[in-house]
Design a protein around this motif. Sequence first.
Motif, short mmCIF file in Angstrom:
data_model
loop_
_atom_site.label_atom_id
_atom_site.label_comp_id
_atom_site.label_asym_id
_atom_site.label_seq_id
_atom_site.Cartn_x
_atom_site.Cartn_y
_atom_site.Cartn_z
N ASP A 74 0.84 -1.18 0.00
CA ASP A 74 0.00 0.00 0.00
C ASP A 74 0.89 1.25 0.00
O ASP A 74 1.95 1.27 0.62
N THR A 76 0.65 3.99 1.48
CA THR A 76 0.90 4.58 2.80
C THR A 76 2.09 3.90 3.49
O THR A 76 2.90 4.56 4.13
N ALA A 124 -0.02 6.35 -6.11
CA ALA A 124 -1.13 6.52 -5.18
C ALA A 124 -2.26 7.33 -5.79
O ALA A 124 -3.33 7.44 -5.20
N GLN A 201 -2.25 10.75 6.84
CA GLN A 201 -3.70 10.88 6.97
C GLN A 201 -4.22 12.08 6.19
O GLN A 201 -5.26 12.00 5.53
N ALA A 204 -4.22 11.20 2.57
CA ALA A 204 -5.31 10.28 2.24
C ALA A 204 -6.63 11.04 2.11
O ALA A 204 -7.41 10.79 1.19
N ARG A 207 -6.71 12.99 -1.19
CA ARG A 207 -6.97 12.16 -2.37
C ARG A 207 -8.42 11.72 -2.42
O ARG A 207 -9.02 11.64 -3.50
N LYS A 208 -9.03 11.44 -1.31
CA LYS A 208 -10.42 10.99 -1.29
C LYS A 208 -11.36 12.10 -1.72
O LYS A 208 -12.45 11.84 -2.22
N ASP A 215 -9.38 5.85 -4.60
CA ASP A 215 -9.55 5.90 -3.15
C ASP A 215 -8.18 5.89 -2.51
O ASP A 215 -7.31 5.09 -2.84
N ALA A 216 -7.93 6.79 -1.56
CA ALA A 216 -6.59 6.98 -1.01
C ALA A 216 -6.05 5.77 -0.30
O ALA A 216 -4.85 5.59 -0.18
N LEU A 217 -6.94 4.91 0.20
CA LEU A 217 -6.45 3.77 0.96
C LEU A 217 -6.58 2.46 0.21
O LEU A 217 -5.78 1.56 0.39
#
Length: 229
Positions: A74, A76, A124, A201, A204, A207-208, A215-217
């Motif tokens: 991932d 992150t 990402a 965070q 994320a 990006r969302k 999707d950031a995650l």
Amino acid sequence: MPSEPLSKKRIVTAAIGLIEREGADAISMRRIAAELGVGVMSLYNHVPNKDALLSEVAEAVLSEIEFTDDPGADWTERVRIQARAFRQIAHHYPRSTMLVVSRQLHSNAGLLPVERALATLRSAGFDGPEAVKVLRMFIAFIVGSLLREVGVTPSFAPLPARMRAERVDAALFPTVASLAPLLDSCDPEEEFDFGVELLIQAMAVHRKRAPGAPDALSGAAAPSPERLS
């Protein structure tokens, strides 16, 4: 036993040792020559001048960063790994690392961490301008953390004697007085990790919020505004 021949590597190693003991301001060709027990003119056969020597120090420190990247992980986690790799080398060479962040290095060693960071951000879902801005933000955070750790900027730890809890006027500064014990201590590594997580965070969330962005995650495409209506 004959002494080891003079080489650029020996000169750079001596410079790193001196910087870590006394700071970059202590560096001079004459001082390095004295450290190595050689004539100052002999250094110029390997390093043309002081500025070049400082760049060589930055290159040597950067080359020791161990980038273990997993493209399948991932994004992150990849950001965490890269940030901690830099933090690790900064922990070993705090003063020399300041040269890394203050000099423009266009060699392979200088561009590799930039390439890794930008590639991670692009994968990402950040576009080009966003990736560059996020990279600069992270660099600013890392530099600020390092400056604080080596004592160049205030860290609120330890507090000067005049700001100890018992010396703070609680009537004028009630919040500072109540938090003085926390302000009087600092774990650089813990606070670095805290800052990295906070930035991740924020990235994320950013990006969302971008219409149509992955999707950031999870990496899944976010629904477009039309599909939500």
